[in-house]
Design a protein around this motif. Structure first.
Motif, PDB file in Angstrom:
ATOM      1  N   ALA A  35       4.954  -3.549  16.318  1.00 36.44           N
ATOM      2  CA  ALA A  35       6.129  -4.017  17.073  1.00 36.44           C
ATOM      3  C   ALA A  35       7.359  -3.711  16.240  1.00 36.44           C
ATOM      4  O   ALA A  35       7.373  -3.913  15.031  1.00 36.44           O
ATOM      5  CB  ALA A  35       6.015  -5.509  17.341  1.00 36.44           C
ATOM      6  N   GLY A  36       8.405  -3.199  16.886  1.00 31.92           N
ATOM      7  CA  GLY A  36       9.642  -2.893  16.186  1.00 31.92           C
ATOM      8  C   GLY A  36       9.630  -1.580  15.442  1.00 31.92           C
ATOM      9  O   GLY A  36      10.599  -1.231  14.783  1.00 31.92           O
ATOM     10  N   ASP A  37       8.545  -0.813  15.539  1.00 30.64           N
ATOM     11  CA  ASP A  37       8.468   0.495  14.899  1.00 30.64           C
ATOM     12  C   ASP A  37       9.621   1.361  15.387  1.00 30.64           C
ATOM     13  O   ASP A  37       9.999   1.310  16.562  1.00 30.64           O
ATOM     14  CB  ASP A  37       7.119   1.142  15.252  1.00 30.64           C
ATOM     15  N   ALA A  38      10.168   2.159  14.521  1.00 26.81           N
ATOM     16  CA  ALA A  38      11.314   3.009  14.876  1.00 26.81           C
ATOM     17  C   ALA A  38      11.001   3.971  16.013  1.00 26.81           C
ATOM     18  O   ALA A  38      11.893   4.418  16.715  1.00 26.81           O
ATOM     19  CB  ALA A  38      11.763   3.816  13.649  1.00 26.81           C
ATOM     20  N   HIS A  39       9.726   4.276  16.246  1.00 32.56           N
ATOM     21  CA  HIS A  39       9.334   5.181  17.327  1.00 32.56           C
ATOM     22  C   HIS A  39       9.196   4.479  18.671  1.00 32.56           C
ATOM     23  O   HIS A  39       8.858   5.088  19.654  1.00 32.56           O
ATOM     24  CB  HIS A  39       8.003   5.859  16.986  1.00 32.56           C
ATOM     25  N   ASP A  40       9.430   3.167  18.709  1.00 37.59           N
ATOM     26  CA  ASP A  40       9.241   2.393  19.940  1.00 37.59           C
ATOM     27  C   ASP A  40      10.091   2.870  21.106  1.00 37.59           C
ATOM     28  O   ASP A  40       9.722   2.691  22.245  1.00 37.59           O
ATOM     29  CB  ASP A  40       9.592   0.912  19.701  1.00 37.59           C
ATOM     30  N   SER A  41      11.218   3.467  20.850  1.00 36.63           N
ATOM     31  CA  SER A  41      12.153   3.760  21.926  1.00 36.63           C
ATOM     32  C   SER A  41      11.843   5.028  22.692  1.00 36.63           C
ATOM     33  O   SER A  41      12.487   5.342  23.655  1.00 36.63           O
ATOM     34  CB  SER A  41      13.574   3.841  21.367  1.00 36.63           C
TER      35      SER A  41
END
Length: 150
Positions: A143-149
């Motif tokens: 959760a909140g990983d920079a790749h999430d978006s």
């Protein structure tokens, strides 16, 4: 002899082009990933892109051995509010791409196995109305990983 060789090369090129066209028209899924929940015990979410084949169909179910239950959901704007609700199926038009992404269509994964960890993969099985199934490996992200978006 050169003419025969030229005909063979042209036939091979035509066959390769035809096969490439068939591969593009095949029902498939790509770019699968799973976001772990920020709070343990909450559901995770799965995202991917479905590529429609030569015939229209619908995605009717998604499952994973890493989760007890999976549901297809969609987020929508309702006035000034964002709402999320399960959907029965998702239409996949022939040759079209349908993206499951944060803030849109996605799959909720309930009761994820505690063995599922960021950096690993989990299998997702996509079932379609025409009876076809596809299995893809989904990259697991925290959760909140920079790749999430994306």
């Amino acid at each position: 002899m050169r003419a025969v060789f030229g005909v063979i090369l042209a036939s091979a090129a035509l066959a390769a082009t035809t096969l490439a066209g068939c591969q593009q028209a095949e029902l498939g899924a790509e770019n699968a990933w799973v976001r772990l929940p920020a709070v343990q015990g909450r559901p995770g979410a799965a995202y991917f892109t479905v590529k429609g084949g030569t015939q229209a169909t619908s995605l009717v179910a998604v499952s994973s051995p890493a989760a007890i239950r999976a549901e297809i959901h969609e987020m929508k704007h309702d006035g000034k509010m964002m709402t999320m609700a399960p959907v029965k199926d998702v239409a996949i038009a022939a040759g079209e791409r349908v993206e499951f992404k944060p803030g849109g269509k996605h799959v909720m994964l309930y009761d994820l196995s505690p063995e599922v960890r960021a950096g690993g993969t989990v299998p997702l099985r996509l079932a379609f109305a025409d009876g076809k199934t596809i299995e893809v490996k989904a990259e697991v992200r925290a959760a909140g990983d920079a790749h999430d978006s994306h």
